[in-house]
Design a protein around this motif. Structure first.
Motif, mmCIF file in Angstrom:
data_model
loop_
_atom_site.group_PDB
_atom_site.id
_atom_site.type_symbol
_atom_site.label_atom_id
_atom_site.label_comp_id
_atom_site.label_asym_id
_atom_site.label_seq_id
_atom_site.Cartn_x
_atom_site.Cartn_y
_atom_site.Cartn_z
ATOM 1 N N GLN A 67 -11.436 -21.767 36.777
ATOM 2 C CA GLN A 67 -10.836 -22.051 35.736
ATOM 3 C C GLN A 67 -10.328 -23.328 36.009
ATOM 4 O O GLN A 67 -9.939 -23.931 35.478
ATOM 5 C CB GLN A 67 -10.152 -20.571 35.842
ATOM 6 N N ALA A 68 -9.485 -23.306 37.058
ATOM 7 C CA ALA A 68 -8.847 -24.457 37.899
ATOM 8 C C ALA A 68 -9.432 -25.533 37.536
ATOM 9 O O ALA A 68 -9.095 -26.356 37.657
ATOM 10 C CB ALA A 68 -7.705 -24.021 39.176
ATOM 11 N N GLU A 69 -11.136 -25.343 38.115
ATOM 12 C CA GLU A 69 -11.418 -26.420 38.147
ATOM 13 C C GLU A 69 -12.475 -27.273 37.198
ATOM 14 O O GLU A 69 -12.996 -27.904 36.800
ATOM 15 C CB GLU A 69 -12.836 -26.308 39.424
ATOM 16 N N SER A 70 -12.244 -26.235 36.682
ATOM 17 C CA SER A 70 -12.679 -26.353 34.715
ATOM 18 C C SER A 70 -12.631 -27.192 34.240
ATOM 19 O O SER A 70 -11.134 -27.388 33.119
ATOM 20 C CB SER A 70 -13.033 -25.748 33.509
ATOM 21 N N GLU A 71 -12.677 -28.513 33.239
ATOM 22 C CA GLU A 71 -12.298 -29.479 32.414
ATOM 23 C C GLU A 71 -11.804 -28.624 31.104
ATOM 24 O O GLU A 71 -11.665 -29.075 30.253
ATOM 25 C CB GLU A 71 -13.568 -30.410 32.498
ATOM 26 N N VAL A 72 -13.289 -27.383 31.032
ATOM 27 C CA VAL A 72 -13.270 -27.492 29.709
ATOM 28 C C VAL A 72 -11.601 -26.022 29.426
ATOM 29 O O VAL A 72 -11.225 -26.052 28.382
ATOM 30 C CB VAL A 72 -14.100 -25.821 29.123
ATOM 31 N N VAL A 73 -11.797 -25.438 30.545
ATOM 32 C CA VAL A 73 -10.361 -24.838 30.996
ATOM 33 C C VAL A 73 -9.173 -25.762 30.536
ATOM 34 O O VAL A 73 -8.120 -25.450 29.407
ATOM 35 C CB VAL A 73 -10.449 -24.156 31.924
ATOM 36 N N ALA A 74 -9.027 -26.756 31.124
ATOM 37 C CA ALA A 74 -8.516 -28.050 31.110
ATOM 38 C C ALA A 74 -8.007 -28.254 29.315
ATOM 39 O O ALA A 74 -7.009 -28.148 28.697
ATOM 40 C CB ALA A 74 -8.452 -29.852 31.573
ATOM 41 N N ARG A 75 -9.139 -28.456 28.944
ATOM 42 C CA ARG A 75 -9.162 -29.379 27.854
ATOM 43 C C ARG A 75 -8.734 -27.819 26.594
ATOM 44 O O ARG A 75 -7.624 -28.084 25.910
ATOM 45 C CB ARG A 75 -10.520 -29.218 26.999
ATOM 46 N N TRP A 76 -9.362 -26.801 26.847
ATOM 47 C CA TRP A 76 -8.199 -25.497 26.519
ATOM 48 C C TRP A 76 -6.209 -25.809 25.707
ATOM 49 O O TRP A 76 -5.482 -25.466 25.095
ATOM 50 C CB TRP A 76 -9.396 -24.510 26.349
ATOM 51 N N ASP A 77 -6.302 -25.519 27.230
ATOM 52 C CA ASP A 77 -4.544 -25.381 27.763
ATOM 53 C C ASP A 77 -4.323 -25.942 27.051
ATOM 54 O O ASP A 77 -3.429 -25.787 26.082
ATOM 55 C CB ASP A 77 -4.698 -25.985 29.152
ATOM 56 N N ILE A 78 -4.620 -27.599 26.548
ATOM 57 C CA ILE A 78 -3.854 -28.750 26.061
ATOM 58 C C ILE A 78 -3.771 -28.192 25.089
ATOM 59 O O ILE A 78 -3.370 -28.534 23.788
ATOM 60 C CB ILE A 78 -4.609 -29.979 26.653
ATOM 61 N N SER A 79 -4.891 -27.892 24.333
ATOM 62 C CA SER A 79 -5.288 -27.661 22.731
ATOM 63 C C SER A 79 -4.356 -26.902 22.688
ATOM 64 O O SER A 79 -3.969 -26.320 21.365
ATOM 65 C CB SER A 79 -6.361 -27.215 22.581
ATOM 66 N N MET A 80 -3.649 -25.286 23.388
ATOM 67 C CA MET A 80 -3.001 -24.033 23.024
ATOM 68 C C MET A 80 -1.926 -24.689 23.041
ATOM 69 O O MET A 80 -0.965 -23.907 22.892
ATOM 70 C CB MET A 80 -3.491 -23.391 24.042
ATOM 71 N N GLU A 81 -1.106 -25.468 24.030
ATOM 72 C CA GLU A 81 0.213 -25.632 24.456
ATOM 73 C C GLU A 81 0.905 -26.209 23.237
ATOM 74 O O GLU A 81 2.596 -25.733 22.895
ATOM 75 C CB GLU A 81 0.161 -27.325 24.980
ATOM 76 N N PRO A 82 0.721 -26.767 21.647
ATOM 77 C CA PRO A 82 1.672 -26.697 20.843
ATOM 78 C C PRO A 82 1.154 -24.860 19.572
ATOM 79 O O PRO A 82 2.412 -25.034 18.951
ATOM 80 C CB PRO A 82 0.811 -27.753 19.567
ATOM 81 N N ILE A 83 1.247 -24.405 20.673
ATOM 82 C CA ILE A 83 0.916 -23.148 20.074
ATOM 83 C C ILE A 83 1.523 -21.784 20.457
ATOM 84 O O ILE A 83 2.053 -20.907 20.229
ATOM 85 C CB ILE A 83 -0.568 -22.477 19.278
ATOM 86 N N MET A 84 1.278 -22.215 21.915
ATOM 87 C CA MET A 84 2.403 -20.960 22.651
ATOM 88 C C MET A 84 2.771 -21.060 23.883
ATOM 89 O O MET A 84 2.442 -22.322 24.650
ATOM 90 C CB MET A 84 0.647 -19.612 23.145
ATOM 91 N N THR A 85 3.285 -20.973 24.438
ATOM 92 C CA THR A 85 4.451 -20.893 25.572
ATOM 93 C C THR A 85 4.013 -19.845 27.039
ATOM 94 O O THR A 85 4.310 -18.767 26.867
ATOM 95 C CB THR A 85 5.684 -20.781 25.836
ATOM 96 N N MET A 86 3.161 -20.305 27.467
ATOM 97 C CA MET A 86 3.019 -19.222 29.079
ATOM 98 C C MET A 86 4.250 -18.863 29.703
ATOM 99 O O MET A 86 5.201 -19.637 30.196
ATOM 100 C CB MET A 86 1.320 -19.553 29.806
ATOM 101 N N PHE A 87 3.778 -17.477 29.836
ATOM 102 C CA PHE A 87 5.054 -16.671 31.260
ATOM 103 C C PHE A 87 4.648 -17.470 32.721
ATOM 104 O O PHE A 87 3.352 -17.361 32.939
ATOM 105 C CB PHE A 87 5.608 -16.011 31.098
ATOM 106 N N GLN A 88 5.206 -17.983 33.339
ATOM 107 C CA GLN A 88 4.721 -18.341 34.965
ATOM 108 C C GLN A 88 5.001 -16.905 35.954
ATOM 109 O O GLN A 88 4.163 -17.140 36.123
ATOM 110 C CB GLN A 88 5.873 -19.803 35.483
#
Length: 98
Positions: A67-88
């Motif tokens: 997941q960390a190396e995936s460009e798809v996951v990176a795009r998904w995460d960026i697309s979700m930033e305006p919608i949700m906040t992840m807890f570290q």
């Protein structure tokens, strides 16, 4: 089988959009998760609080690396930033019954 959990919160007024995006999850995102060995992936929602859980058929280290190396996951995460906040910080397991 190793397990993984995460917590997040949906931003105010974005719950319907969050659900819509998961109802129409990108096929390439599903492919990456399967390649990572992710299975039994479930997300629960309580109000705006989210709790995610999945199992790792190929081990947690492999799942996180893919997941960390995936460009798809990176795009998904960026697309979700305006919608949700992840807890570290990760939830602490306090009980398990097999």
């Amino acid at each position: 089988m190793e397990k993984y959990t995460w917590r997040a919160v949906i931003k105010e007024g974005m719950k319907e959009e969050y659900i819509r995006r998961h109802d129409t999850i990108w096929p390439e995102m599903v492919e990456v998760l399967k390649e990572a060995g992710v299975c039994n992936y479930t997300i629960w929602c309580d109000g705006n609080d989210l709790f995610g859980y999945y199992e790792c058929e190929k081990g947690l280290e492999h799942a996180l690396k893919v997941q960390a190396e995936s460009e798809v996951v990176a795009r998904w995460d960026i697309s979700m930033e305006p919608i949700m906040t992840m807890f570290q910080e990760k939830p602490e397991q306090v009980f398990f019954l097999e």
